[in-house]
Design a protein around this motif. Structure first.
Motif: not given
Length: 271
Positions: A111, A114-115, A180, A209, A213
């Motif tokens: 996470g 991706l962020a 994400h 992810a 989201d």
């Protein structure tokens, strides 16, 4: 209570002599028997009422992460129960404390990865090619920094984690595929070309992810993972209670096969 006494504000739960309230609602009248545990957990974490789609994805993630067989955390819980059967809380805690970069922490790491990749994007891609380009750049930067790309590879599911298709299916049906999940899917498409290694996406990464989201803050992702895994750990302890003494067998096997070896010689120059 005097008017000048300090108060301790909270948007969660408060109790008095006759009532218990959670998030401003009466626990007994408004919540018990009327909402699921996952629904309540989402609200406690975000202080927001989940949409039907968010609730469905949240529950799916809890199921996906509840158990994965005899992982180190499950073995730890069983072994601790063997040593201290009077302390079920200790056994659960020992399994939860093992949640880190190899097991249970991958969702949070993914996470965050991706962020971070999405943070500097002014306009999200609208094509598969655009997502792939963003993913390839994120993977290259991660490797250039000397870090692993979280969410890739699995110690057991070398040819693909069976949870991936199910999780994406639920997210699509629930209308909860956000940036994400889109970026994570793109990472799976470009990773082999960028890294030179065929590493499939893993379910823990997809869960991170998906949670991001649906509005779970990145810094709380591991907490949701531990919430889910607590159920699995309790299941392992329950098996021990019922007489399936895996922990005793593990202990006996290791003890029988432990052998003494001389310590390695100090390296040249060491005292």
């Amino acid at each position: 209570m005097s008017s000048d006494h300090p108060t301790y504000p909270t948007s969660l739960g408060v109790s008095d002599l006759h009532t218990i309230s959670l998030m401003g609602q009466d626990l007994s009248a408004d919540l018990i028997g009327k909402v699921s545990f996952g629904h309540l957990a989402y609200r406690l974490i975000t202080l927001q009422e989940p949409t039907e789609g968010q609730a469905r994805v949240f529950e799916a993630v809890l199921v996906a992460l509840a158990d994965h067989g005899f992982t180190p955390t499950a073995i730890s819980a069983r072994m601790t129960y063997l040593s201290a059967p009077e302390s079920i809380q200790g056994a659960l805690a020992s399994g939860l404390l093992g949640g880190g970069s190899r097991f249970l922490g991958v969702s949070e790491d993914t996470g965050r990865f991706l962020a971070d990749a999405l943070a500097g994007v002014e306009e999200l891609p609208t094509t598969t090619e655009g997502w792939d380009e963003l993913a390839a750049d994120a993977v290259r930067r991660q490797r250039a920094a000397g870090r692993f790309v979280p969410g890739l590879g699995h110690h057991l599911h070398k040819q693909g984690d069976p949870r991936i298709a199910a999780l994406y299916g639920v997210a699509h049906e629930a209308g909860q595929v956000g940036p994400h999940l889109a970026l994570f899917e793109a990472v799976g498409r470009v990773a082999e070309e960028v890294t030179g290694k065929a590493l499939p996406l893993n379910g823990a990464g997809a869960c991170g992810a998906a949670l991001a989201d649906i509005g779970i803050p990145v810094e709380l992702l591991r907490g949701v993972v531990l919430l889910a895994r607590c159920a699995g750990l309790l299941g392992h302890i329950a098996e021990e209670v019922r007489g399936n003494h895996v922990a005793a067998d593990v202990f006996a096997d290791v003890e029988r096969h432990a052998v003494y070896v001389d310590p390695p010689a100090p390296a040249r120059g060491e005292a």
